[in-house]
Design a protein around this motif. Structure first.
Motif, PDB file in Angstrom:
ATOM      1  N   ALA A  11       0.822  -1.209   0.000  1.00 27.55           N
ATOM      2  CA  ALA A  11       0.000   0.000   0.000  1.00 27.55           C
ATOM      3  C   ALA A  11       0.855   1.259   0.000  1.00 27.55           C
ATOM      4  CB  ALA A  11      -0.939  -0.006   1.204  1.00 27.55           C
ATOM      5  N   ASP A  12       1.971   1.228   0.743  1.00 23.34           N
ATOM      6  CA  ASP A  12       2.807   2.429   0.807  1.00 23.34           C
ATOM      7  C   ASP A  12       3.555   2.697  -0.497  1.00 23.34           C
ATOM      8  OD1 ASP A  12       4.650   0.376   1.046  1.00 23.34           O
ATOM      9  OD2 ASP A  12       5.651   1.218   2.793  1.00 23.34           O
ATOM     10  N   GLN A  13       3.472   1.759  -1.435  1.00 22.79           N
ATOM     11  CA  GLN A  13       4.007   2.008  -2.771  1.00 22.79           C
ATOM     12  C   GLN A  13       2.952   2.651  -3.673  1.00 22.79           C
ATOM     13  OE1 GLN A  13       5.165  -2.120  -3.406  1.00 22.79           O
ATOM     14  NE2 GLN A  13       7.314  -1.477  -3.528  1.00 22.79           N
ATOM     15  N   LEU A  14       1.688   2.502  -3.295  1.00 24.14           N
ATOM     16  CA  LEU A  14       0.584   3.064  -4.076  1.00 24.14           C
ATOM     17  C   LEU A  14       0.178   4.460  -3.617  1.00 24.14           C
ATOM     18  CD1 LEU A  14      -1.678  -0.112  -4.295  1.00 24.14           C
ATOM     19  CD2 LEU A  14      -0.190   0.826  -6.071  1.00 24.14           C
ATOM     20  N   LEU A  15       0.453   4.769  -2.345  1.00 22.08           N
ATOM     21  CA  LEU A  15       0.109   6.082  -1.814  1.00 22.08           C
ATOM     22  C   LEU A  15       1.195   6.537  -0.856  1.00 22.08           C
ATOM     23  CD1 LEU A  15      -2.113   8.352  -1.560  1.00 22.08           C
ATOM     24  CD2 LEU A  15      -2.791   7.183   0.542  1.00 22.08           C
ATOM     25  N   GLN A  16       1.723   7.708  -1.131  1.00 25.61           N
ATOM     26  CA  GLN A  16       2.676   8.317  -0.213  1.00 25.61           C
ATOM     27  C   GLN A  16       2.013   9.556   0.394  1.00 25.61           C
ATOM     28  OE1 GLN A  16       4.057   7.690  -3.614  1.00 25.61           O
ATOM     29  NE2 GLN A  16       4.258   5.670  -2.720  1.00 25.61           N
ATOM     30  N   THR A  17       2.279   9.761   1.676  1.00 27.50           N
ATOM     31  CA  THR A  17       1.784  10.951   2.359  1.00 27.50           C
ATOM     32  C   THR A  17       2.988  11.799   2.754  1.00 27.50           C
ATOM     33  OG1 THR A  17       1.780   9.864   4.521  1.00 27.50           O
ATOM     34  CG2 THR A  17      -0.265   9.767   3.240  1.00 27.50           C
ATOM     35  N   GLU A  33      -2.619   6.707  -5.191  1.00 28.82           N
ATOM     36  CA  GLU A  33      -3.994   6.210  -5.276  1.00 28.82           C
ATOM     37  C   GLU A  33      -4.622   6.109  -3.894  1.00 28.82           C
ATOM     38  OE1 GLU A  33      -3.844   2.439  -7.284  1.00 28.82           O
ATOM     39  OE2 GLU A  33      -2.745   3.267  -8.984  1.00 28.82           O
ATOM     40  N   LEU A  34      -5.863   6.552  -3.788  1.00 33.95           N
ATOM     41  CA  LEU A  34      -6.619   6.430  -2.545  1.00 33.95           C
ATOM     42  C   LEU A  34      -7.737   5.432  -2.792  1.00 33.95           C
ATOM     43  CD1 LEU A  34      -7.030   7.305   0.358  1.00 33.95           C
ATOM     44  CD2 LEU A  34      -8.342   9.271  -0.484  1.00 33.95           C
ATOM     45  N   ASP A  35      -7.555   4.223  -2.252  1.00 27.97           N
ATOM     46  CA  ASP A  35      -8.509   3.143  -2.496  1.00 27.97           C
ATOM     47  C   ASP A  35      -8.537   2.212  -1.295  1.00 27.97           C
ATOM     48  OD1 ASP A  35      -6.156   1.624  -2.725  1.00 27.97           O
ATOM     49  OD2 ASP A  35      -6.235   1.595  -4.907  1.00 27.97           O
ATOM     50  N   ILE A  36      -9.112   1.034  -1.467  1.00 25.85           N
ATOM     51  CA  ILE A  36      -9.274   0.106  -0.352  1.00 25.85           C
ATOM     52  C   ILE A  36      -7.938  -0.320   0.262  1.00 25.85           C
ATOM     53  CG2 ILE A  36      -9.329  -1.994  -1.768  1.00 25.85           C
ATOM     54  CD1 ILE A  36     -11.643  -2.933   0.166  1.00 25.85           C
ATOM     55  N   ASP A  43      -5.858   7.249   7.038  1.00 23.37           N
ATOM     56  CA  ASP A  43      -6.417   7.250   8.387  1.00 23.37           C
ATOM     57  C   ASP A  43      -5.326   7.408   9.437  1.00 23.37           C
ATOM     58  OD1 ASP A  43      -9.013   6.916   7.402  1.00 23.37           O
ATOM     59  OD2 ASP A  43      -8.945   4.733   7.603  1.00 23.37           O
ATOM     60  N   ARG A  44      -4.224   6.662   9.287  1.00 21.06           N
ATOM     61  CA  ARG A  44      -3.123   6.743  10.253  1.00 21.06           C
ATOM     62  C   ARG A  44      -2.463   8.116  10.222  1.00 21.06           C
ATOM     63  NH1 ARG A  44      -2.379   1.312   8.744  1.00 21.06           N
ATOM     64  NH2 ARG A  44      -0.715   1.784   7.261  1.00 21.06           N
ATOM     65  N   ALA A  45      -2.251   8.666   9.038  1.00 22.90           N
ATOM     66  CA  ALA A  45      -1.624   9.985   8.933  1.00 22.90           C
ATOM     67  C   ALA A  45      -2.494  11.051   9.593  1.00 22.90           C
ATOM     68  CB  ALA A  45      -1.373  10.329   7.467  1.00 22.90           C
ATOM     69  N   VAL A  46      -3.798  10.995   9.344  1.00 23.58           N
ATOM     70  CA  VAL A  46      -4.713  11.985   9.913  1.00 23.58           C
ATOM     71  C   VAL A  46      -4.781  11.849  11.430  1.00 23.58           C
ATOM     72  CG1 VAL A  46      -7.138  12.682  10.031  1.00 23.58           C
ATOM     73  CG2 VAL A  46      -6.042  12.282   7.816  1.00 23.58           C
ATOM     74  N   ALA A  63      -1.397  15.563  -6.502  1.00 27.16           N
ATOM     75  CA  ALA A  63      -0.743  14.356  -7.013  1.00 27.16           C
ATOM     76  C   ALA A  63      -1.576  13.092  -6.799  1.00 27.16           C
ATOM     77  CB  ALA A  63       0.628  14.195  -6.364  1.00 27.16           C
ATOM     78  N   LEU A  64      -2.843  13.252  -6.410  1.00 34.38           N
ATOM     79  CA  LEU A  64      -3.713  12.090  -6.255  1.00 34.38           C
ATOM     80  C   LEU A  64      -4.179  11.644  -7.636  1.00 34.38           C
ATOM     81  CD1 LEU A  64      -5.050  10.270  -4.097  1.00 34.38           C
ATOM     82  CD2 LEU A  64      -7.052  11.749  -4.275  1.00 34.38           C
ATOM     83  N   ALA A  65      -3.763  10.454  -8.031  1.00 39.98           N
ATOM     84  CA  ALA A  65      -4.047   9.973  -9.386  1.00 39.98           C
ATOM     85  C   ALA A  65      -5.361   9.207  -9.491  1.00 39.98           C
ATOM     86  CB  ALA A  65      -2.899   9.081  -9.861  1.00 39.98           C
TER      87      ALA A  65
END
Length: 118
Positions: A11-17, A33-36, A43-46, A63-65
């Motif tokens: 998941a951390d390869q699909l979305l970086q915060t 990507e923001l997905d399942i 959630d963890r970052a927030v 940069a959200l694709a």
């Protein structure tokens, strides 16, 4: 010919915060990507950011694709979390398709025009 082995993508390869602080303001930028698979990363970052008690959380989406319905639910949770924490929320850098989707959901979602302002 042998089938190619499946490659597991984390998941951390699909979305970086990326987080940047200026006093009581936090910019949280999403890249990917923001997905399942990746919604728990948001959630963890927030949760971590809100624990620090910012006055304003700006969510940078330039940069959200990709954002699916699970991503929309994650954004909804984010809105509820910031409201409970008494933190102002702004979404910035919305792709026109995501802006259109959020506008269409206006009657069913917590996104109000100030939140959707760039």
């Amino acid at each position: 010919m042998e089938p190619e082995p499946e490659v597991a993508v984390r998941a951390d390869q699909l979305l970086q915060t990326h987080t940047v602080w200026w006093g009581g303001t936090c910019l949280l930028s999403l890249d990917g990507e923001l997905d399942i698979a990746t919604a728990p990363l948001l959630d963890r970052a927030v949760t971590s950011i809100l624990a620090a008690g910012p006055d304003l959380l700006c969510l940078g989406l330039t940069a959200l694709a990709f954002c699916d319905v699970t991503g929309l639910h994650a954004l909804h949770r984010l809105t509820d979390q910031t409201r409970a924490a008494r933190t102002h929320l702004h979404l910035a850098g919305l792709h026109p398709r995501l802006r259109y989707t959020l506008a269409r959901l206006e009657t069913l979602s917590p996104w109000t025009p100030p939140v959707l302002q760039d």
